[in-house]
Design a protein around this motif. Structure first.
Motif, mmCIF file in Angstrom:
data_model
loop_
_atom_site.group_PDB
_atom_site.id
_atom_site.type_symbol
_atom_site.label_atom_id
_atom_site.label_comp_id
_atom_site.label_asym_id
_atom_site.label_seq_id
_atom_site.Cartn_x
_atom_site.Cartn_y
_atom_site.Cartn_z
ATOM 1 N N UNK A 131 54.031 159.843 0.353
ATOM 2 C CA UNK A 131 54.583 160.739 1.378
ATOM 3 C C UNK A 131 56.109 160.617 1.443
ATOM 4 N N UNK A 132 56.623 159.409 1.238
ATOM 5 C CA UNK A 132 58.084 159.263 1.219
ATOM 6 C C UNK A 132 58.675 160.075 0.071
ATOM 7 N N UNK A 133 58.006 160.022 -1.072
ATOM 8 C CA UNK A 133 58.469 160.829 -2.214
ATOM 9 C C UNK A 133 58.444 162.312 -1.877
ATOM 10 N N UNK A 134 57.348 162.725 -1.264
ATOM 11 C CA UNK A 134 57.227 164.142 -0.880
ATOM 12 C C UNK A 134 58.352 164.522 0.086
ATOM 13 N N UNK A 135 58.600 163.626 1.041
ATOM 14 C CA UNK A 135 59.661 163.920 2.010
ATOM 15 C C UNK A 135 61.010 164.048 1.328
ATOM 16 N N UNK A 136 61.227 163.174 0.363
ATOM 17 C CA UNK A 136 62.516 163.206 -0.344
ATOM 18 C C UNK A 136 62.646 164.490 -1.160
ATOM 19 N N UNK A 183 77.546 166.946 -0.294
ATOM 20 C CA UNK A 183 76.417 167.811 0.041
ATOM 21 C C UNK A 183 76.635 168.418 1.421
ATOM 22 N N UNK A 184 76.001 169.563 1.696
ATOM 23 C CA UNK A 184 76.246 170.215 2.990
ATOM 24 C C UNK A 184 75.885 169.326 4.173
ATOM 25 N N UNK A 222 68.243 166.873 1.880
ATOM 26 C CA UNK A 222 68.636 166.215 0.635
ATOM 27 C C UNK A 222 67.588 166.401 -0.468
ATOM 28 N N UNK A 223 66.612 167.255 -0.225
ATOM 29 C CA UNK A 223 65.507 167.412 -1.172
ATOM 30 C C UNK A 223 65.877 168.206 -2.408
ATOM 31 N N UNK A 224 65.207 167.832 -3.496
ATOM 32 C CA UNK A 224 65.484 168.461 -4.786
ATOM 33 C C UNK A 224 65.250 169.972 -4.733
ATOM 34 N N UNK A 225 64.116 170.357 -4.172
ATOM 35 C CA UNK A 225 63.767 171.783 -4.168
ATOM 36 C C UNK A 225 64.759 172.587 -3.337
ATOM 37 N N UNK A 242 71.751 180.089 -3.595
ATOM 38 C CA UNK A 242 72.222 180.820 -2.417
ATOM 39 C C UNK A 242 71.125 181.105 -1.404
ATOM 40 N N UNK A 243 70.045 180.354 -1.484
ATOM 41 C CA UNK A 243 68.938 180.585 -0.542
ATOM 42 C C UNK A 243 68.968 179.579 0.596
ATOM 43 N N UNK A 244 68.379 179.956 1.724
ATOM 44 C CA UNK A 244 68.315 179.080 2.897
ATOM 45 C C UNK A 244 67.331 177.942 2.639
ATOM 46 N N UNK A 245 67.620 176.732 3.134
ATOM 47 C CA UNK A 245 66.648 175.644 2.945
ATOM 48 C C UNK A 245 65.375 175.866 3.763
ATOM 49 N N UNK A 246 64.299 175.321 3.269
ATOM 50 C CA UNK A 246 63.011 175.429 3.971
ATOM 51 C C UNK A 246 62.546 174.022 4.348
ATOM 52 N N UNK A 247 62.060 173.868 5.565
ATOM 53 C CA UNK A 247 61.515 172.579 5.997
ATOM 54 C C UNK A 247 60.027 172.574 5.663
ATOM 55 N N UNK A 248 59.732 172.301 4.389
ATOM 56 C CA UNK A 248 58.349 172.394 3.905
ATOM 57 C C UNK A 248 57.378 171.537 4.725
#
Lengths: 315, 575
Positions: free
Chosen positions: A140-145, B253-254, A151-154, A162-168
């Motif tokens: 789960x920590x990996x998933x969170x990261x 980073x932002x 700070x997530x890769x995706x 140029x897309x808005x971040x998503x809180x998956x």
């Protein structure tokens, strides 16, 4: 090794015979002793703790000395407005895990069985086992990261595009897919072991004969492989159905966020919150006992149905 | 043969009691919980510790005792030295009291840990834990444990340990003393020792400097004066500008426009526009007394918080951050604005060293709906504080009390706050002053101070005392960070309300116990957080009204009515 019976002497009773057998094989039985002690100490002895569900638990009086409260906490839980949503979430997650997670190891086993190259098969099999040994905390920590909106890769990739971040991890609509995917990822390799073992028991001559009769890959699968695996599938299904109220405490607890609470509160997490966090030991024990009772009914019922329908049963 | 068997039996019969007697005698009164007992070597220690001479007398040498100590605070281990047993303060403490502490702390919820140790009957010898709430939370867990025999009754020991006895009353708000510490169900017994209480002067009340803090370089870039941001609307406007400003953290980073520390602590700073000077669970709205859960303000608070979240102005992970991830965000300047205390301890060792230009500034201070500055509200004494309590099963209660008594003597306080005389400080005109080299080391790296043992006693074992008031540090000796913290305190003056909290009146309500049972499993804050992330405002309000209705169904309105009537009969009740 059978007991000698002298003429004129009374034959040993069945009970005595059993003890005599045990005595004769005492060294072998000795090996079982640690396991028996383990079960007694860690599984049976603590069971008297379920009495808390019927008591007004006081620290100084202990479990046995605390005054009886009858079914008060069961009634309280059943009339609690959280009850239905918690039960609904538990059943939903379990049903989805069953639907997608149950066939996954079987499919993987069949795929691996179909692979001709032994080396590739072994490497793939080993890799698929590995996630089983990684704890949910790490997963789960990996998933969170990876999925973090900050700070997530995706989301980094999305940011570059140029897309808005998503809180998956905070989207109720994505909670179940993430639960199922991570559950399959973690358990599929390990779960396939038992099917692979069962597959090795299939007589190769059956396949050879089928090939000679002109059977193709699919025909062999449906006519030989799956029917042979049916008892194994049946037993595992009974186990899975009996645990339908265990939606996976570790995983859900760690993945839960305030944003997903409406879909992620399950019986086990609710028990922990009311019991340890709020100190309502009797109430939470009652919920736990309720869960165990339903599970017991389920396993008996499913076993009975399975025995009737397919002749596969645990007892 | 028979004779020799008889002989050996007789020998055994004699030998066993003799052996037992010898062992008991050797053990002193280690396991004796009778405070009146003068056997062993603890008989007069309370007084000797008080004067700081314990152990100096060779004929009265202290028996070494090791006691387990639990700091039941999430992250409470931060002040523990790396070498628990042989840091200078611990060594001195052992020399003076004979006690070695084995320190333990938690990184989870305080109430969860307390419930666990009480239910499993594994209470450490000494525990420091929060005793805040009057109606729920940790305080009530501790109270239940005390009434159910898990905590040692300290009453018989108090006369022997005058410094401990003083802690029982000094700096404790009178209503808290009456309704909590000396409530009738305590039957005149004392189970907890108040810590971190003031010494009776308003100056000694600690200012925690709660507020909103913004990264200085970002404010500068936006040409915003921190003091001008003093309303919710202005905060919203600032955060929007920050979001559109493409500011970066130290790794390029932002930034996140705003956030909090672990588990959302303290997001209420973003909602201070709806705060007031409250000392109770009740509010007056439209001429009627209501319970805080029923306030109309809850809707406005919720919708504001939702606006921050849905506009991407607030860290969506704020409520699920662990202590580690939150500190990581803090140390990298990831949060443009955060709500909590000034977090100086962490920042001066991290961000302020690498990127001093990013130094956070206090916004506002914020004003509430009435236009008043929102700040810390206190009574003349504290209503709720960290407490120390001893396990009912502690083998040597005298050793624990000797230590607490010593830590609260003049000598013990000097040890706790200033360390070892001649090594860490010297006395100048009766006041301690840091030795320049040590001060330099402490200022440069706070870990050095921690490992000298200077943080754990002062944080966990001190009550009814203020080092700042007793030993004020002259301005020329203060670090820039101490000066900065003091500047925040000046702008966030403490408000003192000398009233009895209306919350205590609810206890006489005939249906109070029923209400407590019905609301025990209700978690308003959790539902509020859930509502913050609901699909729509309507859904969010539905969640909010749902939890409000549950409180209503439990009888919260009737309770408020009862409290209102009771309060009308007195003139010393405050909301």
């Amino acid at each position: 090794m059978t007991a000698k019976v002298a003429r004129g002497k009374v034959l040993p009773s069945k009970k005595n015979k059993t003890w005599a057998t045990v005595w004769n094989f005492r060294h072998i039985y000795l090996f079982m002793l640690p396991a028996i002690i383990w079960y007694l100490v860690f599984c049976y002895y603590p069971m008297y703790g379920i009495l808390i569900a019927f008591k007004d638990f006081k620290y100084n009086l202990g479990i046995l000395g605390s005054p009886w409260e009858g079914f008060r906490y069961f009634k309280q839980f059943l009339s609690d407005s959280s009850f239905y949503s918690v039960l609904y979430n538990t059943l939903s997650i379990s049903a989805l895990k069953l639907l997608f997670g149950f066939p996954a190891p079987l499919i993987l086993a069949l795929m691996l069985n179909g692979v001709m190259s032994g080396k590739f098969k072994r490497i793939f099999q080993t890799i698929s086992y590995l996630p089983h040994f990684v704890s949910w905390v790490v997963v789960v920590t990996l998933m969170q990261k990876i999925l973090s909106p900050n700070v997530g890769l995706i989301n980094d990739i999305r940011d570059h595009m140029g897309m808005e971040p998503i809180f998956f991890m905070g989207m109720p609509s994505l909670f179940y897919p993430l639960v199922i995917i991570s559950d399959i990822w973690k358990g599929v390799g390990w779960g396939s072991i038992i099917y692979l073992a069962a597959l090795t028991n299939i007589d190769p001559h059956l396949y050879e004969a089928a090939e000679m009769d002109g059977a193709g890959r699919w025909s062999k699968l449906f006519k030989i492989t799956l029917p042979t695996l049916t008892p194994t599938i049946g037993i595992l299904l009974i186990f899975s159905l009996s645990g339908v109220l265990n939606a996976g405490f570790d995983q859900i607890w760690l993945m839960q966020t305030p944003a997903t609470l409406s879909v992620s509160e399950i019986l086990d997490t609710y028990v922990l919150k009311t019991g340890i966090q709020q100190g309502q030991f009797a109430y939470s024990t009652a919920i736990g006992l309720f869960k165990s009772f339903i599970s017991l009914i389920l396993i008996v019922a499913v076993n009975k149905v399975s025995k009737k329908v397919s002749d596969v049963s645990l007892w | 043969m028979r004779k020799s068997r008889l002989k050996s039996s007789l020998s055994l019969t004699l030998a066993i009691p003799l052996l037992a007697l010898t062992v008991t005698a050797c053990g002193g009164n280690g396991g004796n919980n009778d405070p009146g007992s003068t056997t062993g070597n603890t008989g007069n220690k309370g007084n000797t510790a008080n004067t700081g001479n314990a152990g100096d007398n060779g004929s009265d040498a202290l028996k070494p005792v090791t006691l387990s100590f639990l700091s039941a605070w999430n992250g409470g281990g931060a002040g523990f030295p790396q070498d628990q047993e042989n840091n200078p303060v611990a060594q001195k403490l052992r020399e003076k009291t004979g006690v070695t502490l084995k320190l333990e702390s938690i990184t989870t919820s305080e109430v969860e840990k307390l419930n666990t140790i009480f239910a499993s009957d594994t209470v450490p010898d000494i525990v420091n834990a929060p005793f805040w709430s009057t109606t729920g939370g940790e305080g009530q867990v501790i109270k239940k444990a005390a009434l159910e025999g898990q905590l040692l009754d300290l009453t018989p020991y108090l006369d022997k340990y005058p410094n401990v006895k003083k802690l029982m009353t000094q700096g404790v708000a009178k209503d808290f003393a009456e309704f909590e510490l000396n409530s009738p169900d305590m039957e005149g017994k004392h189970y907890v020792i108040p810590m971190q209480t003031p010494d009776g002067t308003p100056e000694s009340i600690h200012n925690w400097n709660y507020g909103l803090y913004a990264r200085g370089d970002i404010l500068k870039a936006l040409n915003v004066n921190a003091a001008d941001i003093d309303t919710q609307d202005k905060v919203l406007d600032l955060l929007t500008k920050i979001k559109n400003g493409s500011f970066k953290d130290i790794s390029g980073k932002p930034v996140i426009p705003s956030g909090t520390m672990h588990n959302g602590w303290d997001y209420s700073q973003f909602l201070s526009g709806w705060s007031d000077y409250n000392i109770s669970d009740f509010r007056q709205e439209d001429g009627k007394l209501i319970h805080w859960t029923q306030s109309k303000d809850q809707e406005a608070r919720l919708l504001y918080m939702r606006k921050l979240i849905s506009n991407g102005l607030f860290d969506p992970e704020a409520f699920s951050n662990t202590d580690t991830t939150a500190n990581e965000k803090l140390a990298t300047g990831k949060l443009a604005v955060f709500g909590a205390q000034s977090m100086m301890g962490q920042l001066q060792n991290t961000l302020y060293k690498t990127n001093p230009e990013m130094q956070y500034e206090l916004l506002g201070p914020m004003k509430n709906k009435s236009g008043n500055i929102v700040t810390q509200v206190e009574k003349p004494g504290r209503s709720g504080f960290p407490v120390l309590f001893l396990s009912a099963k502690i083998k040597d209660p005298d050793a624990a009390l000797r230590l607490i008594d010593y830590a609260n003597s003049d000598e013990g306080r000097l040890l706790a706050y200033w360390g070892i005389e001649g090594k860490d400080y010297t006395m100048v005109d009766g006041k301690p002053q840091w030795i320049p080299d040590m001060k330099k080391k402490f200022d440069e790296n706070t870990d050095v101070k921690r490992d000298e043992g200077l943080n754990y006693l002062s944080g966990s074992f001190q009550g009814a005392f203020s080092s700042e008031v007793t030993w004020p540090i002259p301005d020329d000796q203060k670090t820039q960070w101490e000066k900065l913290e003091a500047s925040f305190s000046k702008r966030l003056p403490i408000q003192i309300i000398d009233k009895v909290s209306a919350t205590y009146l609810e206890r006489d309500w005939p249906q109070y116990n029923d209400f407590r049972d019905k609301t025990a499993s209700l978690n308003f804050d959790e539902e509020f957080r859930k509502a913050c992330y609901a699909k729509s405002d309507d859904d969010a309000l539905k969640i909010l009204h749902g939890i409000q209705d549950k409180f209503k169904a439990a009888g919260v309105e009737a309770m408020a009515q009862y409290v209102s009537e009771k309060a009308a009969a007195r003139d010393d009740i405050g909301w």
